[in-house]
Design a protein around this motif. Structure first.
Motif, short mmCIF file in Angstrom:
data_model
loop_
_atom_site.label_atom_id
_atom_site.label_comp_id
_atom_site.label_asym_id
_atom_site.label_seq_id
_atom_site.Cartn_x
_atom_site.Cartn_y
_atom_site.Cartn_z
N VAL A 32 -18.73 -83.77 -20.27
CA VAL A 32 -18.61 -83.20 -18.93
C VAL A 32 -18.08 -84.26 -17.97
O VAL A 32 -17.16 -84.00 -17.18
N CYS A 56 -18.79 -75.22 -19.08
CA CYS A 56 -19.18 -75.20 -20.49
C CYS A 56 -20.65 -74.80 -20.58
O CYS A 56 -21.35 -74.71 -19.56
N SER A 57 -21.11 -74.58 -21.79
CA SER A 57 -22.47 -74.09 -21.99
C SER A 57 -23.51 -75.14 -21.61
O SER A 57 -23.20 -76.32 -21.43
N CYS A 82 -23.58 -78.32 -23.71
CA CYS A 82 -22.41 -79.20 -23.68
C CYS A 82 -22.84 -80.66 -23.50
O CYS A 82 -23.73 -80.96 -22.71
#
Length: 188
Positions: free
Chosen positions: A158, A149-150, A153
């Motif tokens: 996460v 993910c970016s 995030c």
């Protein structure tokens, strides 16, 4: 980019696949008795100790494929295309596929001699177009797949995803999902 978890190693294994009609090397029928654990006929991918060793001994190498195949379909810009070039395949032997081209159909019609691609994708696509057995080499390369993910995030999300993936791996859910998608595929 934050790495969440390695999903599975063998899902991205790559192989050389060829239609039994387009296969450039001779087909060899192997007849064995049902004598577990030495030889097993009806155990899916397992053929017993002697059976598995025999099939591995007959497995194709890059060198044999380079000699046997005039044209190999491969995704344009893919890791498989790079690997073929690294293994000394000539530009004339590599057919880089564009999005929308159907390598399985090209293989079935004899427009290419082989298709170098990921195992699950190849099996799934082949099932959509043919009931013929698909002749496959052993996996010739593997790659890890990741969820990512970016940078923005949420770190808690996460961690939740990491934990969820590990739970799915440890309780066998990932293997069950893979099996459900790949069962009944025409592989020889």
């Amino acid at each position: 980019m934050k790495w969440i978890s390695c999903c599975t190693r063998y899902a991205a294994s790559a192989l050389l696949a060829c239609s039994s009609a387009a296969f450039a090397l001779p087909v060899v029928d192997v007849y064995v008795a049902e004598a577990p654990p030495l030889t097993m006929v009806s155990q899916g991918d397992h053929h017993g100790i002697a059976g598995d060793i025999t099939l591995q001994a007959m497995a194709m190498t890059f060198e044999e494929a380079r000699k046997a195949f005039k044209m190999i379909a491969v995704g344009s810009g893919s890791a498989q295309e790079t690997r073929l070039r690294e293994e000394g395949f000539s530009a004339a032997q590599i057919y880089p596929l564009k999005i929308g081209e159907n390598p399985a159909l090209m293989l079935l019609k004899g427009r290419v001699d082989a298709w170098f691609n990921g195992v699950p994708e190849t099996l799934y696509i082949w099932k959509q177009i043919s009931d013929r057995p698909l002749m496959m080499s052993r996996a010739l390369m593997t790659a890890d797949l990741y969820l990512a993910c970016s940078k923005d995030c949420d770190p808690q999300m996460v961690e939740k995803l990491k934990t969820a993936i590990e739970t799915l791996r440890s309780n066998g859910s990932i293997k069950r999902v893979q099996h459900d998608y790949l069962k009944g595929l025409p592989v020889q």
